[in-house]
Enzyme design. Structure first.
Site, mmCIF file in Angstrom:
data_model
loop_
_atom_site.group_PDB
_atom_site.id
_atom_site.type_symbol
_atom_site.label_atom_id
_atom_site.label_comp_id
_atom_site.label_asym_id
_atom_site.label_seq_id
_atom_site.Cartn_x
_atom_site.Cartn_y
_atom_site.Cartn_z
ATOM 1 N N CYS A 1 32.324 -21.164 -6.639
ATOM 2 C CA CYS A 1 33.640 -21.762 -7.512
ATOM 3 C C CYS A 1 34.472 -20.607 -7.713
ATOM 4 C CB CYS A 1 33.208 -22.544 -8.590
ATOM 5 S SG CYS A 1 32.402 -21.462 -9.644
ATOM 6 N N GLU B 1 26.982 -15.118 -11.674
ATOM 7 C CA GLU B 1 28.159 -14.243 -11.873
ATOM 8 C C GLU B 1 27.462 -12.845 -11.938
ATOM 9 O OE1 GLU B 1 31.715 -16.334 -13.849
ATOM 10 O OE2 GLU B 1 29.835 -16.686 -15.303
ATOM 11 N N HIS C 1 50.833 -15.262 -15.306
ATOM 12 C CA HIS C 1 51.646 -16.255 -15.439
ATOM 13 C C HIS C 1 52.265 -16.580 -13.835
ATOM 14 C CE1 HIS C 1 50.989 -18.300 -19.238
ATOM 15 N NE2 HIS C 1 50.698 -19.063 -18.488
ATOM 16 N N ASP D 1 33.451 -12.843 -10.988
ATOM 17 C CA ASP D 1 32.604 -11.852 -11.986
ATOM 18 C C ASP D 1 31.354 -11.289 -10.875
ATOM 19 O OD1 ASP D 1 33.604 -11.819 -14.324
ATOM 20 O OD2 ASP D 1 33.301 -13.988 -14.634
HETATM 21 C C1 PEP Z 1 34.157 -16.524 -11.548
HETATM 22 O O1 PEP Z 1 33.720 -15.436 -12.248
HETATM 23 O O2 PEP Z 1 34.244 -16.371 -10.021
HETATM 24 C C2 PEP Z 1 34.493 -17.736 -12.170
HETATM 25 C C3 PEP Z 1 34.765 -18.845 -11.372
HETATM 26 O O3 PEP Z 1 34.740 -17.930 -13.499
HETATM 27 P P1 PEP Z 1 36.117 -17.140 -14.133
HETATM 28 O O4 PEP Z 1 36.971 -16.767 -13.076
HETATM 29 O O5 PEP Z 1 36.677 -18.591 -15.135
HETATM 30 O O6 PEP Z 1 35.488 -16.004 -14.928
HETATM 31 MG MG MG Z 2 33.321 -15.782 -14.318
#
Ligand code: PEP
Ligand code: MG
Length: 531
Positions: free
Chosen positions: A462, A391, A164, A415
């Site tokens: 993302c 990922e 957090h 990931d």
């Molecule tokens: C990622 O793995 O980059 C992703 C955007 O998903 P999360 O961070 O929610 O695993």
């Molecule tokens: Mg992810």
């Protein structure tokens, strides 16, 4: 920052258990009220965090545990301490997201004990001068109220990137470097340069470094005050800048910061506390609320991503030795297909009710068979644009096959880095491997970018990597067609992209790809002034 209160010694009270418990109960209530008030004052994401902490202070099972201990003779202070430690251990044992919530619980316990002792709760020191705050860890209650004019940056010894402390600091645009093993050796009054963009701390930096830092701070201030425009390169190439969101309530802020749409809506964040799968009606309401903010704009919603650090008990509550390699993401959804079915039906219904351009994608997809399965199901249930996240490295290796079915691919660099480098993203001891600048990761991004370009389909980013302005340029050079990030990072990335043409971005990408390490790629991308 002051060290935490000493743990209460084991001991027995005078014999009046009712009076002892009454005092504790009053302290619980006072702390909960105080946290709620702090939340109201802080507003936004901080308010949610503080209200969650206040709820902890009102948790009946904790109160019952404390009462039992007091009835057995333990002092109030010690009973509070023991009950919270037991609960904290439980959360820590669950690992990941839950373990990071254990810190929040520790803070609530300290506040209650301080109240019982009649001393001030540990917190941020007062200062007239702006300063960099160095702490063991920072409680959400403190982070939420940080005075932006005073606290220039945060350095903590504990905490991971999804603690957090890090989340709140990011939402308040305070540079934060967490998990610095020897942070507490920094003496008060030392001059410190903290560069959160690369996670580097320099003690007593020389004049040259300071001047360079001042120049960078000034250019950042200019970027922040620049008018909000759509994401584009110097030659006019459009690179839509999108927001990563986990709650419809954050949509308005993202739009205000110039998000051109949503590149990742993490639906699992809505249901982390749910014991049973959400209903179609409940989901439809939430997705509609989100989509209403983005009429005429793209919103990429991800199907529920249950996994290692984000357990959803209704999808997979089995104990797994290696949950990051387990039944997670699309694998878990496929094993409970009715849950996936309901979610896609809810999304199609929300799409029909609103004017946004809804794209839906699956998390943790390994190959073209999984992609085809998800895309076909999505289309059957009424969705028009269906894609997958990249990922897992295997997906990048067969990207051409994946594009036979997927309308688009969105690269989750968090990931993708974890799996490419075989380094658990929650584990501080292997943090140096979790660097998306590593050429191995960049080469996979290029494979995906090339495969998308060959068939004219979009390849977005993302993961957190898109929020690093220098890396964002390289990712575009590797073929990314849009970038999605925490809204607070939009201004910096927008400004960085405006400085380079597509050819220059490609030249930087080529240099980074040829490097032999993450640090080498970062340095090579920055490279000669003339690209
Ligand atoms: C990622 O793995 O980059 C992703 C955007 O998903 P999360 O961070 O929610 O695993
Ligand atoms: Mg992810």
């Amino acid at each position: 920052m002051p060290e935490p209160l000493a743990d209460p010694e084991p001991g027995t009270h005078g014999g009046d258990a009712d009076a002892e418990y009454a005092a504790v109960s009053a302290a619980f209530t006072a702390v909960a009220d105080d946290l709620m008030q702090r939340g109201t004052k802080a507003g936004g994401a901080a308010q949610e965090v503080l209200e969650a902490a206040a709820m902890m202070a009102q948790d009946p099972s904790l109160a019952d545990d404390v009462k039992e201990r007091i009835n057995a003779g333990t002092t109030g202070e010690r009973a509070v301490f023991e009950a919270f430690v037991t609960f904290q251990d439980l959360l820590t044992g669950m690992g990941g997201y839950m373990a990071e919530r254990a810190t929040d619980l520790g803070d609530v316990s300290q506040r209650i004990i301080a109240r019982l002792r009649g001393v001030a709760a540990p917190g941020i020191p007062e200062s007239d001068e702006p300063f960099i705050l160095v702490a063991r860890d920072l409680a959400p209650a403190d982070t939420a109220l940080l005075d932006l004019a005073k606290v220039l940056a945060l350095i903590t010894r504990d905490g991971g990137p999804t603690s957090h402390t890090a989340i709140l600091a990011r939402s308040k645009s305070i540079p934060a470097i967490v998990g610095v093993v020897n942070a507490l050796t920094i003496k008060e009054g030392t001059q410190v340069l903290a560069d959160a963009s690369i996670g580097v701390i320099t003690i007593e930096p020389g004049r040259e470094l300071l001047e360079d830092a001042r120049a960078r701070i000034a250019s950042r201030a200019a970027a922040l005050s620049a008018p909000i425009t759509d994401g584009a390169l110097a030659d006019g190439t459009k690179i839509p800048l999108l927001a990563n969101l986990g709650n419809p309530a954050d949509a308005a802020d993202a739009v205000a910061l110039g998000a051109e749409g949503v590149g990742l809506f993490r639906t699992e964040f809505l249901f982390l506390d749910s014991k049973s799968a959400p209903t179609v009606a409940d989901q439809q309401k939430k997705y509609t609320e989100l989509l209403r903010h983005f009429a005429g704009k793209k919103v990429v919603v991800r199907a529920l991503d249950a996994g290692a650090d984000k357990p959803l008990s209704f999808l997979n509550d089995a104990h797994e030795e290696n949950p990051a390699l387990g039944l997670r993401g699309l694998r878990a959804l496929r094993a409970s297909e009715h849950i996936l079915h309901d979610q896609l039906v809810a999304l199609a219904a929300a799409d029909a009710e609103t004017e946004a351009e809804l794209w839906v994608m699956a998390p943790m997809v390994s190959d073209s068979e999984e992609s085809e399965y998800f895309v076909n199901l999505g289309r059957e249930l009424g969705l028009t644009t269906v894609g997958v996240m990249a990922e897992v490295p295997s997906l990048a290796l067969v990207a051409d096959q994946v594009f036979d079915s997927a309308d688009f691919v969105s690269i989750g660099t968090n990931d993708l880095t974890q799996y490419t480098m075989a380094a658990d993203r929650m584990l501080g001891s292997v943090a140096s491997f979790q660097d998306p600048w590593h050429p191995a990761v960049l080469r996979l991004v290029k494979m995906l970018g090339d495969a998308g370009a060959a068939v004219g389909k979009p390849v977005g980013i993302c993961g957190e990597a898109a929020a690093d302005p220098e890396l964002a340029i390289v990712l575009v050079g590797l073929g990314a067609t849009s970038l999605s990030m925490t809204p607070a990072a939009l201004a910096d990335v927008r400004a960085a992209l405006r400085d380079v043409t597509l050819d220059q971005a490609k030249a930087r990408a080529a240099r980074a790809l040829a490097a032999r390490s993450a640090a080498g790629a970062r340095a090579a991308a920055a490279g000669p002034v003339l690209d």
